[in-house]
Enzyme design. Structure first.
Site, PDB file in Angstrom:
ATOM      1  N   GLU A  73       3.880 -22.575   2.351  1.00 21.73           N
ATOM      2  CA  GLU A  73       3.129 -23.784   2.703  1.00 21.73           C
ATOM      3  C   GLU A  73       4.030 -24.935   3.113  1.00 21.73           C
ATOM      4  OE1 GLU A  73       2.879 -22.130  -0.171  1.00 21.73           O
ATOM      5  OE2 GLU A  73       0.973 -21.070   0.058  1.00 21.73           O
TER       6      GLU A  73
ATOM      7  N   ARG B 299     -16.368 -24.793   3.320  1.00 24.96           N
ATOM      8  CA  ARG B 299     -15.282 -24.039   3.983  1.00 24.96           C
ATOM      9  C   ARG B 299     -15.835 -23.203   5.125  1.00 24.96           C
ATOM     10  NH1 ARG B 299     -14.172 -18.597   0.626  1.00 24.96           N
ATOM     11  NH2 ARG B 299     -16.006 -18.630  -0.684  1.00 24.96           N
TER      12      ARG B 299
ATOM     13  N   ARG C 279     -15.532 -24.217  -2.209  1.00 24.68           N
ATOM     14  CA  ARG C 279     -15.713 -22.762  -2.177  1.00 24.68           C
ATOM     15  C   ARG C 279     -17.183 -22.351  -2.189  1.00 24.68           C
ATOM     16  NH1 ARG C 279     -14.908 -18.233  -6.833  1.00 24.68           N
ATOM     17  NH2 ARG C 279     -15.202 -16.460  -5.445  1.00 24.68           N
TER      18      ARG C 279
END
Lengths: 320, 281
Positions: free
Chosen positions: A56, A8, A165
């Site tokens: 979203e 990310r 992550r």
């Protein structure tokens, strides 16, 4: 020392760095810019960053509308909310009209850790893969992510990009020129003759570790990095099946529907050899430190190595 | 609006209604009720208000229209045919496996369709995206979207409404086709959504009430919307579901049902009568 960075993080820096080169690039986020790292783009190019709030479905639809006007939108949130919550918007507003929208799902898989099952998306690769015409990409390290972002900016069509992550070791050699990145083409990271591990995302690193261990046991493991789950690199797969005779897939995802399924679908039809799928065994995750959660669900080099041994046994056929 | 133009537009709308009903009859499938209710709005948009060129349907500078209530393809496809995007004969293949005139709008295959829609609530978001692109590029095109009053039960519509206000999209004008009916009955019973004006106003939209069958009034409302700065406009167009075909009017049963041969003849007679009346004026 090799770079260690979360994909990310690499993603955020890459889109920020490419903002000038691609004036049509616009980045949308749903109030998670700090976590998805799209905030890097916001810093570099605030006028083309759109914070769409915690909404979203609308973000994906707005991206579709932007794409009809020649923009190159990357819409970002957690995998659970782009691929999951907004699945139908991705299908009907983006993929069906084949619009140039890059749907970004950060925090894919169990390595989300502490947030637990509601935020640990183990179905995104499956959901996105079943949509006709979608390209599905899941890079394994920072260098591969940078290459993927560039390739996706050059590609005119709908695609899903998964981000992880946790920080991961760089294992690819794109920046030294050892490897080249092509959407839909796997990368051979280690050659071997007894069995092939086809891995995606952060499982690639574990596959390389497992291969080391197994080498000491006399098992020669080929490791393929499948950064693109769709379109699947059929050529490389067929070669691996024919030359090594057994395949293990490994993914931070449910064993249903993702890379393992994609590989099994192809191999069973075109070059049948045993395929063992290593991944989350059709159960929800739970809270814990990322490493602890991965361990609790068997997403480790040790369990992967076991799967490889099992595949080699299978290849040998039933015991006499 | 000059009387002459009003007359021309009214005749065009009636012709489009006829084509729409015939298309639904031919394939024995489709949505006549909401198509008939929105057709005066569509006629004003494509024949009066919007800056479009059927010979150059992808012109980057064109005004855009999104049929967020995507099931009303009979209205959209008929309007686009009459406007000259393609031959009226194309409507023969509406919903047919032999053609590409799909049941819901298909921007890839049908010239003039600006966005593929059909799953309710999604079109308005795409329209917001188009309007945002216009703002980012300093283009002066306008974006129009038509929604159903049943459709606005979708939460995504309100997500889009918030975003349009946030970005001050005064180049966006939505129309809600307030015919009061949805598949299972009256919107007031299925899921009450009134007061719509207060809702949109609370989302910081400019709200205009209009009779959705009064052609000069619709045109005037779109003109007013163009003058509003800093926020999007919504037209709450009060309409009659099934408008123009007496036996279909105000009957939820005609939401998604095709007329029989006999009913088609009745519809033809009624619409031809309306055309004749306008021509005589």
């Amino acid at each position: 020392m090799a770079e260690k960075i979360a994909t990310r993080e690499a993603f955020g820096k890459a889109i920020a760095a490419m903002s000038a080169e691609y004036p049509e690039l616009v980045v949308l986020d749903a109030d998670l810019a700090g976590a998805t790292k799209s905030g890097e783009f916001k810093k570099a190019c605030p006028e083309r960053f759109l914070d769409m709030g915690i909404a979203e479905a609308n973000m994906v639809g707005v991206s579709a509308g932007l794409a009809t006007c020649g923009k190159k939108p990357f819409c970002c949130s957690f995998a659970m909310f782009t691929a999951g919550r907004a699945y139908e918007q991705v299908r009907n507003s983006v993929a069906y009209p084949h619009l140039n929208v890059k749907v970004v799902g950060s925090h894919g898989g169990l390595s989300v850790g502490e947030d637990g099952a509601t935020h640990q998306c183990i179905e995104d690769l499956s959901l996105m893969r079943t949509i006709p015409g979608m390209t599905v990409v899941n890079p394994c390290d920072g260098a591969e992510m940078r290459a993927a972002v560039k390739a996706l900016l050059e590609y005119d069509g709908p695609a899903y990009l998964r981000l992880g992550r946790s920080a991961v070791e760089t294992v690819t050699g794109y920046e030294s020129g050892e490897h080249t990145f092509t959407l839909g083409k796997g990368v051979t990271l280690r050659d071997g003759t007894d069995v092939t591990v086809v891995a995606t995302g952060m499982m690639v690193q574990l596959a390389l570790q497992a291969a080391e261990t197994l080498e000491e046991e006399g098992i020669s493991v080929r490791v393929l990095d499948f950064h693109t789950i769709k379109p699947l690199d059929k050529e490389l797969l067929q070669k691996a099946a024919e030359e090594t005779g057994a395949i293990v897939t490994s993914e931070e995802h449910n064993v249903i529907g993702g890379l393992g399924s994609a590989v099994a679908e192809f191999v069973s039809c075109h070059c049948p050899v045993p395929v063992i799928r290593h991944g989350v065994k059709d159960e929800f995750g739970r809270s814990g430190k990322a490493a602890a959660v991965l361990e609790a669900y068997g997403l480790t080099a040790e369990v992967l190595a076991k799967c490889v041994r099992h595949a080699v046994e299978k290849k040998a056929g039933p015991k006499q | 609006m000059e009387r002459k133009e009003q007359k021309e537009l009214a005749i065009t709308a009636a012709k489009a209604r006829l084509l729409a009903v015939e298309a639904v009859h031919r394939c024995a499938s489709g949505h006549p009720g909401g198509s008939l209710s929105v057709l005066d709005v569509l006629t004003v948009l494509y024949f009066h208000t919007m800056r479009v060129d059927p010979k150059n349907p992808r012109d980057p500078g064109r005004d855009r229209f999104v049929l967020s209530k995507g099931h009303c393809t009979p209205a959209l496809y008929a309007t686009l045919a009459l406007r000259g995007y393609y031959d009226v004969k194309e409507l023969d293949l509406f919903r047919s496996i032999d053609g590409h005139m799909s049941g819901h709008p298909d921007m890839v295959n049908v010239p003039g369709v600006d966005m593929s829609t059909g799953s309710l609530g999604q079109g308005i978001s795409a329209a917001v995206g188009m309007a945002l692109a216009g703002k980012l590029d300093n283009k002066d095109y306008r974006v129009y979207a038509a929604l159903g009053d049943g459709e606005i039960e979708e939460g995504q519509v309100w997500e889009a409404a918030m975003a349009a206000a946030k970005y001050g999209l005064d180049n966006l004008c939505a129309v809600v086709d307030v015919n009061g009916l949805q598949i299972d009955g009256a919107t007031a019973d299925v899921m009450p959504s009134e007061p719509l004006d207060a809702k949109f106003a609370a989302f910081n939209w400019n709200v205009i009430h209009v009779d959705g069958h009064d052609i000069p009034a619709i045109a005037a409302a779109f003109d007013v919307a163009k003058t509003v700065k800093g926020r999007p406009t919504v037209l709450l167009a009060k309409t009659t579901k099934g408008k123009g075909v007496p036996f279909m009017e105000n009957d939820a049963g005609w939401h998604g049902k095709a007329p029989s041969d006999e009913q088609l003849e009745q519809a033809r007679a009624a619409l031809n009568e309306q055309i004749k009346e306008w021509e005589a004026m």
